[in-house]
Design a protein around this motif. Structure first.
Motif, PDB file in Angstrom:
ATOM      1  N   VAL A 109      13.498  -6.471   3.777  1.00 42.24           N
ATOM      2  CA  VAL A 109      12.565  -5.337   3.808  1.00 42.24           C
ATOM      3  C   VAL A 109      12.056  -5.101   5.231  1.00 42.24           C
ATOM      4  O   VAL A 109      11.161  -4.301   5.457  1.00 42.24           O
ATOM      5  CB  VAL A 109      11.362  -5.530   2.849  1.00 42.24           C
ATOM      6  CG1 VAL A 109      11.850  -5.707   1.433  1.00 42.24           C
ATOM      7  CG2 VAL A 109      10.501  -6.697   3.262  1.00 42.24           C
TER       8      VAL A 109
ATOM      9  N   LEU B  50      11.990   0.122  -1.714  1.00 36.80           N
ATOM     10  CA  LEU B  50      12.104  -0.649  -0.475  1.00 36.80           C
ATOM     11  C   LEU B  50      13.532  -0.739   0.055  1.00 36.80           C
ATOM     12  O   LEU B  50      13.776  -1.287   1.117  1.00 36.80           O
ATOM     13  CB  LEU B  50      11.590  -2.072  -0.708  1.00 36.80           C
ATOM     14  CG  LEU B  50      10.067  -2.233  -0.772  1.00 36.80           C
ATOM     15  CD1 LEU B  50       9.722  -3.601  -1.328  1.00 36.80           C
ATOM     16  CD2 LEU B  50       9.452  -2.049   0.604  1.00 36.80           C
ATOM     17  N   ARG B  74      10.753   1.360   7.356  1.00 39.23           N
ATOM     18  CA  ARG B  74      10.077   0.157   6.848  1.00 39.23           C
ATOM     19  C   ARG B  74       9.170  -0.487   7.900  1.00 39.23           C
ATOM     20  O   ARG B  74       8.445  -1.421   7.594  1.00 39.23           O
ATOM     21  CB  ARG B  74      11.118  -0.851   6.343  1.00 39.23           C
ATOM     22  CG  ARG B  74      11.763  -0.398   5.043  1.00 39.23           C
ATOM     23  CD  ARG B  74      12.645  -1.458   4.420  1.00 39.23           C
ATOM     24  NE  ARG B  74      13.824  -1.712   5.227  1.00 39.23           N
ATOM     25  CZ  ARG B  74      15.044  -1.904   4.721  1.00 39.23           C
ATOM     26  NH1 ARG B  74      15.239  -1.879   3.422  1.00 39.23           N
ATOM     27  NH2 ARG B  74      16.062  -2.135   5.519  1.00 39.23           N
ATOM     28  N   TYR B  79       4.923  -5.436   2.659  1.00 39.82           N
ATOM     29  CA  TYR B  79       5.288  -5.724   1.273  1.00 39.82           C
ATOM     30  C   TYR B  79       4.892  -7.143   0.916  1.00 39.82           C
ATOM     31  O   TYR B  79       5.187  -8.086   1.650  1.00 39.82           O
ATOM     32  CB  TYR B  79       6.794  -5.522   1.102  1.00 39.82           C
ATOM     33  CG  TYR B  79       7.375  -6.015  -0.204  1.00 39.82           C
ATOM     34  CD1 TYR B  79       6.850  -5.594  -1.416  1.00 39.82           C
ATOM     35  CD2 TYR B  79       8.454  -6.887  -0.221  1.00 39.82           C
ATOM     36  CE1 TYR B  79       7.386  -6.030  -2.614  1.00 39.82           C
ATOM     37  CE2 TYR B  79       9.014  -7.323  -1.410  1.00 39.82           C
ATOM     38  CZ  TYR B  79       8.466  -6.899  -2.610  1.00 39.82           C
ATOM     39  OH  TYR B  79       9.004  -7.331  -3.783  1.00 39.82           O
TER      40      TYR B  79
END
Lengths: 266, 293
Positions: A109, B50, B74, B79
């Protein structure tokens, strides 16, 4: 660059251990060399008692076994197997690490593309394989010079040693390719041992001569040391085959890894 | 501006259901709650958003971009997964620095601030940390680059109540500074405390999307009580009570309505025991289904 350095660091210790282990095989065998030269006739008659297939499998050629290059080509089968295991391990583990250590939710991510993750990981592992080869070659070369009883062709010694790198590249690429098919690859070593010994034995059993097409099946057969010693070069057909295998499997690994779904850990 | 845009998002896992036709729009500065029972599709939605999971159809965009086409969006996302795992042989500070290295800004100051708030020892090896402490690493890791969008997937599991409070304060602070928060949970109470809007997901579909204020009007309580003497038959035959189960001296039901009137009724009895809980989500969902049918 940060990912490359991170991956490099995580492989450091393992690379040192592998390089030393592979080198240790060569050093231990080379240390027997002076004794073998002394009892050359006995040693040859001992080896001639082995079935011809076994001799071929181990790369033993009776004519030159007591020269340092002939002796080295026998040692080299063990070096090659060990190096192939290391490379397969690295290939299998590098792209599957995030799933195994459950760190995918960290790395994947981050604001970087999957392709750049693959690139960093592969380059880091390749750097370490290269380092392994450099360490190995220096060590083996120094040892050979310590035990030699007469001068030998250094270029041939180098050409033989370089096949370790080629084999490692092929097995590394195969490992990476295999690993992307797994959702979660729990342990790496059983698979790499299976792949390496499987291909080694397959090559040894199926291949009957230099012109046998069965040689394509096992990468261990791509670099015939006898041929290298006689021709001071490699067989281009097999060099190209090896390069193709690397290119195709690495490209496929990229594609599959980028398309993969990364599921939650549990 | 819309920070999150999810349109007709569908994900199938082979034959089994993932999520079906999910639509969500979240505006800048919102604290958005995403609740549903385990396995309803919350994580699938988040992971698609994501860029961890490829959608079967539809789209999920952050700041107008898909994470697959533009992974760099991102950079503005923090997260926190429900379960955190990091490279075991690293020290906490090394992991945080590695994490920071992806964002191209100096995060050292923020790392130290966050570590102090969360009471986290930066010099320990990750391997030696307890589950709760690993979670703290996750929180610091998710917030150290001061993201504009914070995505939380069941963030409080493993945190003790004190840390939960600190964590919520932290998130509220980030929200005040302008961060949008997408908060997934299966605990209604958590979401109620923080969120301005909430979506309910069940069996892969969004079944309700509404303002927190209207959900609070419909506040449900699960009440269990035991009395010392027998209850008369119609004791709980009043408005707002559902799923009533009477067994001898005990009663078990879900209540929706003015909390005072139910307490007065309960007060008529000599009690041996009383618990008042948040009902579990399944039960609330059943109500929503019942209303819609």
């Amino acid at each position: 660059m940060n990912m490359y350095l991170h991956e490099l660091k995580s492989l450091g210790k393992s690379t040192l251990i592998w390089a030393c282990s592979i080198l240790a095989i060569a050093v231990i065998y080379f240390s027997l060399y002076p004794g073998i030269v002394k009892d050359a006739a006995d040693f040859k008659s001992l080896l001639s008692g082995y079935p011809a297939e076994i001799r071929a499998m181990l790369g033993i050629s009776l004519d030159n076994i007591t020269t340092i290059l002939g002796y080295y080509s026998m040692i080299f089968s063990f070096v090659a197997i060990c190096g192939a295991i290391q490379a397969t391990n690295y290939g299998l583990s590098t792209l599957s690490k995030e799933a195994r250590e459950r760190t995918a939710d960290f790395l994947l991510v981050k604001p970087v593309s999957r392709a750049s993750i693959v690139t960093s990981k592969l380059l880091a592992a390749l750097t370490m394989l290269l380092a392994t080869n450099v360490l190995y070659f220096i060590g083996a070369f120094v040892t050979a010079n310590l035990v030699k009883t007469s001068d030998y062709n250094v270029k041939l010694f180098f050409l033989v040693s370089l096949t370790l790198l080629f084999l490692q590249l092929i097995f590394f690429a195969l490992g990476a390719f295999i690993s992307v098919f797994f959702k979660k690859l729990k342990s790496v070593l059983p698979i790499s041992l299976g792949v390496v010994f499987g291909l080694y034995i397959l090559g040894a059993v199926l291949v009957t001569g230099e012109d046998d097409v069965a040689r394509f099946i096992s990468p261990f057969q791509y670099f015939n040391i006898g041929y290298i010693l006689n021709n001071a070069g490699y067989e281009s057909t097999y060099m190209i085959t090896g390069a193709l295998i690397v290119a195709v499997t690495i490209a496929a690994s990229y594609i599959i890894y980028v398309k993969k779904d990364i599921h939650a850990v549990n | 501006m819309n920070v999150i845009e999810i349109e007709k998002l569908t994900k199938n896992y082979g034959k089994s259901r993932g999520i079906i036709d999910v639509n969500l729009t979240i505006e800048q500065g919102e604290v958005f709650g995403f609740i549903g029972p385990n396995g309803a599709g919350k994580s699938t939605t988040i992971r698609t958003l994501l860029g961890l999971i490829h959608p079967t159809s539809g789209s999920a965009k952050i700041f107008g971009k898909s994470c697959f086409d533009s992974p760099e969006v991102r950079r503005e996302v923090g997260y926190l997964p429900s379960e955190v795992f990091y490279y075991d042989n690293m020290r906490v500070i090394d992991l945080l620095k590695y994490s920071a290295s992806f964002y191209k800004k100096d995060c050292t100051k923020r790392i130290n601030e966050l570590a102090e708030i969360m009471d986290l020892d930066l010099n320990k090896k990750i391997d030696d940390l307890s589950f709760g402490n690993k979670k703290k690493v996750g929180i610091v890791q998710g917030l150290l680059h001061e993201p504009k969008l914070i995505i939380l997937d069941e963030p409080t599991s493993g945190l003790d109540p004190l840390m939960q409070q600190k964590f919520f304060d932290l998130i509220a602070g980030e929200n005040k500074k302008g961060a949008t928060v997408f908060f997934s949970s299966h605990i209604l109470g958590e979401v109620q405390k923080m969120c301005s809007r909430v979506a309910l997901i069940k069996d892969g579909r969004i079944i309700k999307l509404e303002k927190m204020s209207s959900l609070q009007e419909n506040s449900y309580k699960r009440i269990k009580l035991e009395t010392k003497s027998a209850m008369y038959k119609d004791a709980f035959n009043i408005d707002g009570i559902s799923k009533l189960e009477l067994k001898g001296n005990s009663a078990d039901f879900i209540y929706k309505g003015n909390i005072n009137s139910i307490i007065r009724r309960i007060g008529e009895f000599e009690l041996a025991n009383l618990t008042i809980d948040e009902p579990d989500l399944e039960e609330i969902f059943m109500h929503y289904y019942a209303k819609e049918d």
